[in-house]
Design a protein around this motif. Structure first.
Motif, PDB file in Angstrom:
ATOM      1  N   ILE A   1      -2.144  -1.771  -3.885  1.00 13.47           N
ATOM      2  CA  ILE A   1      -3.541  -1.398  -3.681  1.00 13.47           C
ATOM      3  C   ILE A   1      -3.596   0.102  -3.401  1.00 13.47           C
ATOM      4  CG2 ILE A   1      -4.318  -3.649  -2.858  1.00 13.47           C
ATOM      5  CD1 ILE A   1      -4.182  -2.491   0.013  1.00 13.47           C
ATOM      6  N   GLY A   2      -4.698   0.730  -3.810  1.00 11.33           N
ATOM      7  CA  GLY A   2      -4.823   2.162  -3.580  1.00 11.33           C
ATOM      8  C   GLY A   2      -5.928   2.774  -4.409  1.00 11.33           C
ATOM      9  N   GLY A   3      -5.874   4.103  -4.524  1.00  6.95           N
ATOM     10  CA  GLY A   3      -6.883   4.833  -5.269  1.00  6.95           C
ATOM     11  C   GLY A   3      -6.339   5.398  -6.563  1.00  6.95           C
ATOM     12  N   ASN A   4      -7.219   5.992  -7.347  1.00  7.71           N
ATOM     13  CA  ASN A   4      -6.847   6.511  -8.665  1.00  7.71           C
ATOM     14  C   ASN A   4      -5.739   7.551  -8.614  1.00  7.71           C
ATOM     15  OD1 ASN A   4      -8.244   5.129 -10.638  1.00  7.71           O
ATOM     16  ND2 ASN A   4     -10.104   6.356 -10.402  1.00  7.71           N
ATOM     17  N   ASN A   5      -5.690   8.325  -7.554  1.00  8.04           N
ATOM     18  CA  ASN A   5      -4.719   9.409  -7.467  1.00  8.04           C
ATOM     19  C   ASN A   5      -3.377   8.980  -6.883  1.00  8.04           C
ATOM     20  OD1 ASN A   5      -6.577  11.287  -8.509  1.00  8.04           O
ATOM     21  ND2 ASN A   5      -7.468  11.619  -6.482  1.00  8.04           N
ATOM     22  N   ASP A   6      -3.271   7.717  -6.476  1.00  8.98           N
ATOM     23  CA  ASP A   6      -2.009   7.244  -5.911  1.00  8.98           C
ATOM     24  C   ASP A   6      -0.980   7.034  -7.010  1.00  8.98           C
ATOM     25  OD1 ASP A   6      -3.474   7.205  -3.628  1.00  8.98           O
ATOM     26  OD2 ASP A   6      -3.354   5.046  -3.285  1.00  8.98           O
TER      27      ASP A   6
ATOM     28  N   VAL B   1       2.483  -5.246   2.960  1.00 10.61           N
ATOM     29  CA  VAL B   1       3.378  -4.201   3.461  1.00 10.61           C
ATOM     30  C   VAL B   1       2.589  -2.896   3.410  1.00 10.61           C
ATOM     31  CG1 VAL B   1       5.592  -3.040   3.232  1.00 10.61           C
ATOM     32  CG2 VAL B   1       5.370  -5.434   2.534  1.00 10.61           C
ATOM     33  N   CYS B   2       2.300  -2.346   4.577  1.00  8.62           N
ATOM     34  CA  CYS B   2       1.375  -1.225   4.641  1.00  8.62           C
ATOM     35  C   CYS B   2       1.922  -0.100   5.505  1.00  8.62           C
ATOM     36  CB  CYS B   2       0.020  -1.687   5.168  1.00  8.62           C
ATOM     37  SG  CYS B   2       0.111  -2.592   6.738  1.00  8.62           S
ATOM     38  N   LEU B   3       1.177   0.980   5.509  1.00  5.42           N
ATOM     39  CA  LEU B   3       1.550   2.162   6.266  1.00  5.42           C
ATOM     40  C   LEU B   3       0.588   2.318   7.441  1.00  5.42           C
ATOM     41  CD1 LEU B   3       2.041   4.320   3.066  1.00  5.42           C
ATOM     42  CD2 LEU B   3       3.857   3.279   4.443  1.00  5.42           C
ATOM     43  N   ASP B   4       0.739   3.400   8.180  1.00  3.55           N
ATOM     44  CA  ASP B   4      -0.147   3.675   9.307  1.00  3.55           C
ATOM     45  C   ASP B   4      -1.470   4.187   8.764  1.00  3.55           C
ATOM     46  OD1 ASP B   4      -1.323   4.417  11.698  1.00  3.55           O
ATOM     47  OD2 ASP B   4      -0.170   6.281  11.873  1.00  3.55           O
ATOM     48  N   SER B   5      -2.341   3.250   8.365  1.00  2.74           N
ATOM     49  CA  SER B   5      -3.572   3.632   7.672  1.00  2.74           C
ATOM     50  C   SER B   5      -4.559   2.478   7.700  1.00  2.74           C
ATOM     51  CB  SER B   5      -3.252   4.010   6.224  1.00  2.74           C
ATOM     52  OG  SER B   5      -2.828   2.860   5.526  1.00  2.74           O
TER      53      SER B   5
ATOM     54  N   GLN C   1       0.867  -1.175   0.000  1.00  2.00           N
ATOM     55  CA  GLN C   1       0.000   0.000   0.000  1.00  2.00           C
ATOM     56  C   GLN C   1       0.901   1.221   0.000  1.00  2.00           C
ATOM     57  OE1 GLN C   1      -1.170   1.185   3.692  1.00  2.00           O
ATOM     58  NE2 GLN C   1      -2.356   2.933   2.993  1.00  2.00           N
ATOM     59  N   GLY C   2       0.904   1.977  -1.088  1.00  4.61           N
ATOM     60  CA  GLY C   2       1.933   2.986  -1.277  1.00  4.61           C
ATOM     61  C   GLY C   2       1.607   4.389  -0.844  1.00  4.61           C
ATOM     62  N   LYS C   3       0.361   4.671  -0.401  1.00  3.17           N
ATOM     63  CA  LYS C   3      -0.019   6.063  -0.150  1.00  3.17           C
ATOM     64  C   LYS C   3      -1.047   6.153   0.968  1.00  3.17           C
ATOM     65  CE  LYS C   3       0.366  10.365  -1.870  1.00  3.17           C
ATOM     66  NZ  LYS C   3      -0.029  11.032  -0.619  1.00  3.17           N
ATOM     67  N   THR C   4      -0.917   7.239   1.759  1.00  4.58           N
ATOM     68  CA  THR C   4      -1.916   7.570   2.768  1.00  4.58           C
ATOM     69  C   THR C   4      -2.400   8.994   2.512  1.00  4.58           C
ATOM     70  OG1 THR C   4      -0.425   8.598   4.382  1.00  4.58           O
ATOM     71  CG2 THR C   4      -0.573   6.190   4.422  1.00  4.58           C
ATOM     72  N   GLY C   5      -3.224   9.488   3.402  1.00  9.19           N
ATOM     73  CA  GLY C   5      -3.674  10.864   3.282  1.00  9.19           C
ATOM     74  C   GLY C   5      -2.705  11.868   3.876  1.00  9.19           C
ATOM     75  N   ASP C   6      -1.665  11.387   4.554  1.00 12.01           N
ATOM     76  CA  ASP C   6      -0.683  12.257   5.208  1.00 12.01           C
ATOM     77  C   ASP C   6       0.704  11.970   4.646  1.00 12.01           C
ATOM     78  OD1 ASP C   6      -2.592  13.405   6.924  1.00 12.01           O
ATOM     79  OD2 ASP C   6      -2.405  11.743   8.328  1.00 12.01           O
ATOM     80  N   PRO C   7       1.324  12.916   3.933  1.00 11.75           N
ATOM     81  CA  PRO C   7       2.634  12.677   3.320  1.00 11.75           C
ATOM     82  C   PRO C   7       3.700  12.221   4.308  1.00 11.75           C
ATOM     83  CG  PRO C   7       1.666  14.681   2.442  1.00 11.75           C
ATOM     84  CD  PRO C   7       0.772  14.242   3.568  1.00 11.75           C
ATOM     85  N   ALA C   8       3.631  12.665   5.564  1.00 13.09           N
ATOM     86  CA  ALA C   8       4.647  12.276   6.545  1.00 13.09           C
ATOM     87  C   ALA C   8       4.624  10.781   6.838  1.00 13.09           C
ATOM     88  CB  ALA C   8       4.461  13.062   7.845  1.00 13.09           C
TER      89      ALA C   8
END
Length: 286
Positions: free
Chosen positions: A163-168, A197-201, A132-139
């Protein structure tokens, strides 16, 4: 003897992960108020994360909002309270405990989540790894995913799907991009992966609620204060790993910032891809 039914309305509009986190609090509310009916008010896009939850009576959304607020004995909106509390992250408490305190319940170190809406779908490959390559918080975003995927392709040789959304942004050299899929189907795909492999999300919370393997990466926050799927400091799922950065670029502690202000860069990027691959191999071998 007639016992009064306690009508409770729980309100959370922001974000997918916070909706899943709230299920641990809802469970405790149901235990505390055994003769209660709990309704949930959220956004339509988040509602599927709650479908099938036996602790929830009715799910309201912006298109079907509750019309009779006066019928509720208790209305709770803990996430709003927490976000309006400055420096909450310096309390030394798990973020879910702080939400639970607003609701008058004690989680007692139990951060299990509950998700019931899994829908079978076509799997991307017989064996695969999810990232999962993207969250709503860049940090909180890990900029070294391209290095990681290259290393997995070179050493493990199991296809990696994003996995993700169109804007990722698309992570180079992944085998495919599973985007804008429904949460029930994403849950099924994650549940069958070797690991995620994921982020804090939301992906971390979804893996925890499904009790499946995960490798969660942290930077702006520290996992002991925000991770789910942990009971009394121990992960309840097999092969669930939580990785904090080895150093914080001169920051004294985790910051809870949405955008990193450190000129030396984001803490999360101090996690080396080789460390993640070691966890993947451990999951495969055991």
């Amino acid at each position: 003897m007639i016992h009064h039914i306690t009508n409770i309305l729980y309100v959370t509009f922001r974000s997918f992960g916070d909706i899943l986190v709230s299920t641990s609090i809802i469970r405790k509310l149901k235990e505390k108020h055994s003769n209660s009916i709990i309704d949930y008010y959220t956004t339509g896009i988040c509602a599927p994360l709650l479908v099938g939850n036996p602790d929830i009576n009715q799910i309201f959304t912006e298109r079907n909002s509750p019309k009779q607020l006066e019928k509720y004995d208790i209305v709770l909106r803990p996430y709003r309270c927490l976000q309006e509390t400055p420096f909450w992250h310096r309390s030394g408490k798990h973020s879910t405990d702080l939400l639970a305190e607003v609701c008058g319940v004690d989680l007692q170190g139990d951060y299990r989540l509950f998700f019931y809406n899994v829908q079978e779908t076509t799997l991307p490959a017989p064996k695969y790894i999810i990232v999962q390559g993207k969250t709503g918080d860049p940090a909180k975003d890990y900029d070294r995913f391209p290095e990681l995927v290259q290393l997995i392709n070179r050493t493990i040789r199991i296809p990696v799907f994003q996995i993700g959304g169109n804007n990722d942004p698309v992570i180079p050299e992944t085998a495919g991009f599973i985007k804008n899929e429904t949460w029930p189907k994403v849950a099924y795909i994650i549940s069958k992966a070797i690991t995620t492999v994921c982020l804090d999300s939301v992906a971390q919370h979804l893996c925890s609620s499904l009790n499946v393997p995960l490798i969660a990466l942290y930077g702006a926050k520290e996992h002991l204060f925000v991770a789910s799927g942990i009971v009394n400091g121990v992960s309840i799922g097999a092969h669930q790993y939580f990785i904090d950065p080895p150093y914080r670029n001169d920051c004294s502690t985790w910051c809870n910032m949405g955008v990193c202000q450190n000129l030396k860069g984001k803490c999360i990027n101090n996690i080396i891809p080789e460390q993640i691959v070691i966890k993947i191999n451990k999951t495969i071998q055991e």
